[in-house]
Motif scaffolding. Structure first.
Motif, PDB file in Angstrom:
ATOM      1  N   ALA A 143      -4.921   0.778  -1.299  1.00 38.44           N
ATOM      2  CA  ALA A 143      -4.240  -0.674  -1.896  1.00 38.44           C
ATOM      3  C   ALA A 143      -5.332  -1.630  -1.987  1.00 38.44           C
ATOM      4  O   ALA A 143      -5.370  -2.314  -3.069  1.00 38.44           O
ATOM      5  CB  ALA A 143      -3.418  -0.977  -0.589  1.00 38.44           C
ATOM      6  N   ALA A 144      -6.433  -1.428  -1.246  1.00 39.19           N
ATOM      7  CA  ALA A 144      -7.538  -2.533  -1.556  1.00 39.19           C
ATOM      8  C   ALA A 144      -8.171  -2.050  -2.897  1.00 39.19           C
ATOM      9  O   ALA A 144      -8.902  -3.236  -3.616  1.00 39.19           O
ATOM     10  CB  ALA A 144      -8.646  -2.186  -0.582  1.00 39.19           C
ATOM     11  N   ALA A 145      -8.194  -1.092  -3.300  1.00 37.69           N
ATOM     12  CA  ALA A 145      -8.653  -0.567  -4.689  1.00 37.69           C
ATOM     13  C   ALA A 145      -8.003  -0.852  -5.721  1.00 37.69           C
ATOM     14  O   ALA A 145      -8.085  -0.617  -6.795  1.00 37.69           O
ATOM     15  CB  ALA A 145      -9.015   0.822  -4.783  1.00 37.69           C
ATOM     16  N   GLY A 146      -6.572  -1.255  -5.478  1.00 33.60           N
ATOM     17  CA  GLY A 146      -5.573  -1.939  -6.331  1.00 33.60           C
ATOM     18  C   GLY A 146      -4.655  -0.531  -6.805  1.00 33.60           C
ATOM     19  O   GLY A 146      -3.873  -0.753  -7.917  1.00 33.60           O
ATOM     20  N   VAL A 147      -4.504   0.321  -6.027  1.00 35.63           N
ATOM     21  CA  VAL A 147      -3.581   1.386  -6.333  1.00 35.63           C
ATOM     22  C   VAL A 147      -2.216   0.903  -5.369  1.00 35.63           C
ATOM     23  O   VAL A 147      -2.439   0.982  -4.308  1.00 35.63           O
ATOM     24  CB  VAL A 147      -3.783   2.709  -5.805  1.00 35.63           C
ATOM     25  N   ASN A 148      -1.235   0.947  -6.499  1.00 34.00           N
ATOM     26  CA  ASN A 148       0.225   0.746  -5.758  1.00 34.00           C
ATOM     27  C   ASN A 148       0.865   1.969  -5.506  1.00 34.00           C
ATOM     28  O   ASN A 148       1.002   2.657  -6.327  1.00 34.00           O
ATOM     29  CB  ASN A 148       0.834  -0.376  -6.510  1.00 34.00           C
ATOM     30  N   ILE A 149       1.191   2.185  -4.269  1.00 31.26           N
ATOM     31  CA  ILE A 149       1.734   3.362  -3.891  1.00 31.26           C
ATOM     32  C   ILE A 149       3.228   3.241  -3.340  1.00 31.26           C
ATOM     33  O   ILE A 149       3.678   2.278  -2.511  1.00 31.26           O
ATOM     34  CB  ILE A 149       0.933   3.781  -2.173  1.00 31.26           C
ATOM     35  N   PHE A 150       4.059   3.743  -4.205  1.00 30.61           N
ATOM     36  CA  PHE A 150       5.568   3.793  -3.907  1.00 30.61           C
ATOM     37  C   PHE A 150       6.097   4.904  -3.295  1.00 30.61           C
ATOM     38  O   PHE A 150       5.831   6.175  -3.658  1.00 30.61           O
ATOM     39  CB  PHE A 150       6.268   3.790  -5.277  1.00 30.61           C
ATOM     40  N   VAL A 151       6.573   4.781  -2.140  1.00 32.01           N
ATOM     41  CA  VAL A 151       7.080   5.973  -1.046  1.00 32.01           C
ATOM     42  C   VAL A 151       8.415   5.853  -0.886  1.00 32.01           C
ATOM     43  O   VAL A 151       9.021   4.710  -0.399  1.00 32.01           O
ATOM     44  CB  VAL A 151       6.251   5.638   0.166  1.00 32.01           C
ATOM     45  N   SER A 152       9.314   6.831  -1.010  1.00 35.27           N
ATOM     46  CA  SER A 152      10.579   6.956  -0.677  1.00 35.27           C
ATOM     47  C   SER A 152      10.832   6.708   0.691  1.00 35.27           C
ATOM     48  O   SER A 152      10.221   7.302   1.639  1.00 35.27           O
ATOM     49  CB  SER A 152      11.158   8.151  -1.234  1.00 35.27           C
ATOM     50  N   SER A 153      12.108   5.853   0.952  1.00 29.67           N
ATOM     51  CA  SER A 153      12.302   5.610   2.389  1.00 29.67           C
ATOM     52  C   SER A 153      13.040   6.445   3.138  1.00 29.67           C
ATOM     53  O   SER A 153      13.031   6.464   4.461  1.00 29.67           O
ATOM     54  CB  SER A 153      13.024   4.246   2.236  1.00 29.67           C
ATOM     55  N   GLY A 154      13.523   7.701   2.507  1.00 31.86           N
ATOM     56  CA  GLY A 154      14.477   8.441   3.357  1.00 31.86           C
ATOM     57  C   GLY A 154      15.775   8.827   2.820  1.00 31.86           C
ATOM     58  O   GLY A 154      16.446   7.786   2.163  1.00 31.86           O
ATOM     59  N   ASP A 155      16.546  10.008   2.945  1.00 31.92           N
ATOM     60  CA  ASP A 155      17.822  10.111   2.746  1.00 31.92           C
ATOM     61  C   ASP A 155      18.648  10.467   3.684  1.00 31.92           C
ATOM     62  O   ASP A 155      19.902  11.235   3.522  1.00 31.92           O
ATOM     63  CB  ASP A 155      17.628  11.567   1.881  1.00 31.92           C
ATOM     64  N   ALA A 156      18.695  10.105   5.072  1.00 35.40           N
ATOM     65  CA  ALA A 156      19.412  10.245   6.203  1.00 35.40           C
ATOM     66  C   ALA A 156      19.546   8.880   6.850  1.00 35.40           C
ATOM     67  O   ALA A 156      19.927   8.963   7.838  1.00 35.40           O
ATOM     68  CB  ALA A 156      18.894  11.170   6.945  1.00 35.40           C
ATOM     69  N   GLY A 157      19.606   7.835   6.155  1.00 34.02           N
ATOM     70  CA  GLY A 157      20.038   6.743   6.579  1.00 34.02           C
ATOM     71  C   GLY A 157      19.182   5.925   7.601  1.00 34.02           C
ATOM     72  O   GLY A 157      17.945   6.225   7.684  1.00 34.02           O
TER      73      GLY A 157
END
Length: 530
Positions: free
Chosen positions: A335-349
């Motif tokens: 993140a400090a290097a300017g990379v935006n990381i998109f992470v899925s929040s999950g599929d079980a509520g």
């Protein structure tokens, strides 16, 4: 005998007696005939507290720190690291290798048990038995000073993939063609053009040109599936735009669909972008750590790699604090290097179990989406009209979300309209994920439908590539960490506020919610405002 330092945060407790655990595991007494398995161990090293605090503050402001400055500050003490390496070599560890903030090594379970003073048990999860540590490991004081945690001692703890195949009853005839889909009919499973239109991402003069999207997953998709998907969607993407990085160099597992979904839809949204697939070879957190280290290493030669898609996670109650802190440092670096990381929040509520597929676990958020250095991506149920307009978009019932037990509330999640509390909330944003109104995909040469937050995360990574291209075209630098900027846009036309639906414990409503975050994107507005 020299005194030793115990690393209590490196494991989750296991019961002393054999039997089932509340988390759905079976603990067995290790039998003499059980093979002496080789274990992959990661000795995560500390960086100075003031360096970490400084990076946390700068990332929370959306600042991009020059790579050479990060490299200079963000490296563990070489003297402490070298002492540990010597000790490992002297005590039967093999394939010892150094990263910027850790040391990886392999050893037989018997060697690990003796040198780290741990009791090994057999732990069965999903029918597979793993040799795992029951108690916290320790090191002699003279080599322990620079170590943050010792990871990999409980290999039954693995990340889960966040994808779901659509029901067999879904009509696939309109996407099951060899050439470009003749006409958009706006019924699921949706095509790339339909999703781009739904999120106002079409006819913007950007297609990902000059951008690189990284994907972290365990294996590589079949090239034939990607090329057929691109042909069906009328995209100009070619396999020459895809780089495959086998992080561990071993034999990779067969594709399951996750890797194909990630690569197809990141490239679908940004068809001129380059795609770098980092195949970890396994879903143990040590293997994922090594892949993240490789991504960090490659930043020096891949300056356009400013977005990363990860569709993996595990409920926080099943995570050791030491492993979470290990990965947090790596995400903070990116993140400090300017990379935006998109992470899925999950599929079980709101209550995922340790498989990630059943809402029968404790109330919890999933890690890695709960890390404050990433953008957690939730899921919606999207329904389009015959003209392609959005008929409705509601919170998907299985969208992961909740409150982190590990991380305090970041500054950008504090303010008017935010729920009360003191800890990090998940997710940050959302997009279509419901498999019943899912995505078109080609897998195993066949047209299928697929869904899960493993769809919404790569879609957002593709959107980020479009935003970064637009900034480049306007003569501006690439985006810094997005969340501080995104939360300032809450309630503006940059987001479609999702006000109905729930994921179990949490309900959608005006403003931020723990099902869909800030809402779904209006990409044209985001580009204009960012």
């Amino acid at each position: 005998m020299s005194s030793r330092t115990v690393f209590h945060d490196s494991i989750i407790p296991l019961p002393a007696e054999p039997g089932p655990t509340p988390g759905g595991l079976m603990v067995n007494a290790t039998r003499p005939e059980q093979p002496d398995q080789t274990m992959n161990v990661h000795f995560s090293l500390k960086i100075a507290d003031d360096v970490q605090s400084s990076l946390e503050e700068r990332v929370a402001q959306g600042e991009v720190v020059p790579a050479d400055e990060i490299a200079k500050l963000y490296t563990a003490s070489s003297s402490e690291r070298d002492g540990l390496v010597d000790w490992l070599n002297e005590n039967g560890y093999q394939n010892v290798r150094i990263s910027r903030d850790g040391v990886y090594a392999q050893a037989k379970a018997s060697v690990v048990a003796k040198t780290l003073e741990v009791n090994m048990l057999g732990v069965t999860k999903n029918g597979v038995t793993f040799t795992s540590a029951q108690n916290a490991p320790s090191l002699p004081d003279e080599v322990a000073n620079g170590v943050r945690s010792i990871n990999g001692l409980q290999p039954f703890r693995q990340a889960n993939k966040h994808f779901i195949r659509v029901p067999a009853s879904l009509d696939l005839s309109h996407t099951a063609v060899d050439g470009p889909v003749a006409a958009i009919d706006n019924r699921p499973p949706y095509t790339v053009a339909e999703i781009r239109k739904a999120y106002n991402a079409e006819s913007l003069g950007v297609d990902g040109n000059g951008q690189t999207i990284a994907i972290l997953i365990d294996t590589i998709p079949a090239a034939s599936d990607l090329t057929k998907f691109w042909a069906q969607n009328g995209l100009p993407t070619t396999i020459a735009q895809v780089d495959e990085i086998n992080v561990g160099g071993g034999v990779l597992p067969a594709p399951t669909g996750e890797e194909t979904l990630d690569a197809s839809w990141t490239s679908g949204i940004a068809p001129k972008a380059n795609i770098r697939i980092y195949a970890s070879g396994a879903l143990t957190f040590v293997a994922l750590d090594a892949a993240l280290d490789k991504i960090i290493e490659d930043l020096m030669t891949q300056p356009a790699m400013r977005q990363l898609s990860i569709s993996l996670g595990l409920g926080e109650t099943f995570m050791s604090p030491g492993e979470v802190q290990t990965e947090h440092i790596k995400f903070l670096h990116l993140a400090a290097a300017g990379v935006n990381i998109f992470v899925s929040s999950g599929d079980a509520g709101s209550n995922p179990d340790n498989t990630g597929h059943s809402p029968t676990g404790p109330l919890q958020a999933e890690y890695e989406a709960s890390d404050p250095a990433v953008i957690g991506v939730g899921g919606t149920t999207l329904r389009l009209s015959a003209t392609g307009a959005v008929n409705s978009e509601t919170g998907w019932t299985a969208s992961g979300g909740g409150v982190s037990r590990f991380f305090p509330r970041p500054s950008w999640q504090i303010g008017e309209g935010m729920p009360g509390g003191t800890h990090r909330l998940v997710p940050d944003v959302s997009a279509a994920a419901d498999p019943n109104t899912g995505a078109s995909l080609v897998f195993g040469g066949q047209s299928i439908g697929i869904g899960g937050t493993s769809w919404s995360a790569p879609v957002w990574a593709g959107f980020c590539a479009l935003m970064n291209e637009a900034r480049k075209n306007a003569g501006k630098p690439a985006l810094g960490f997005l969340n501080p900027s995104l939360y300032k846009l809450s309630g503006t036309p940059a987001f479609r506020d999702i006000t109905s639906g729930n994921n179990g414990a949490f309900h959608c409503g005006p403003g931020y919610d723990q099902v869909t975050g800030l809402g779904s994107p209006n990409v044209a507005e985001l580009i204009a405002r960012l």
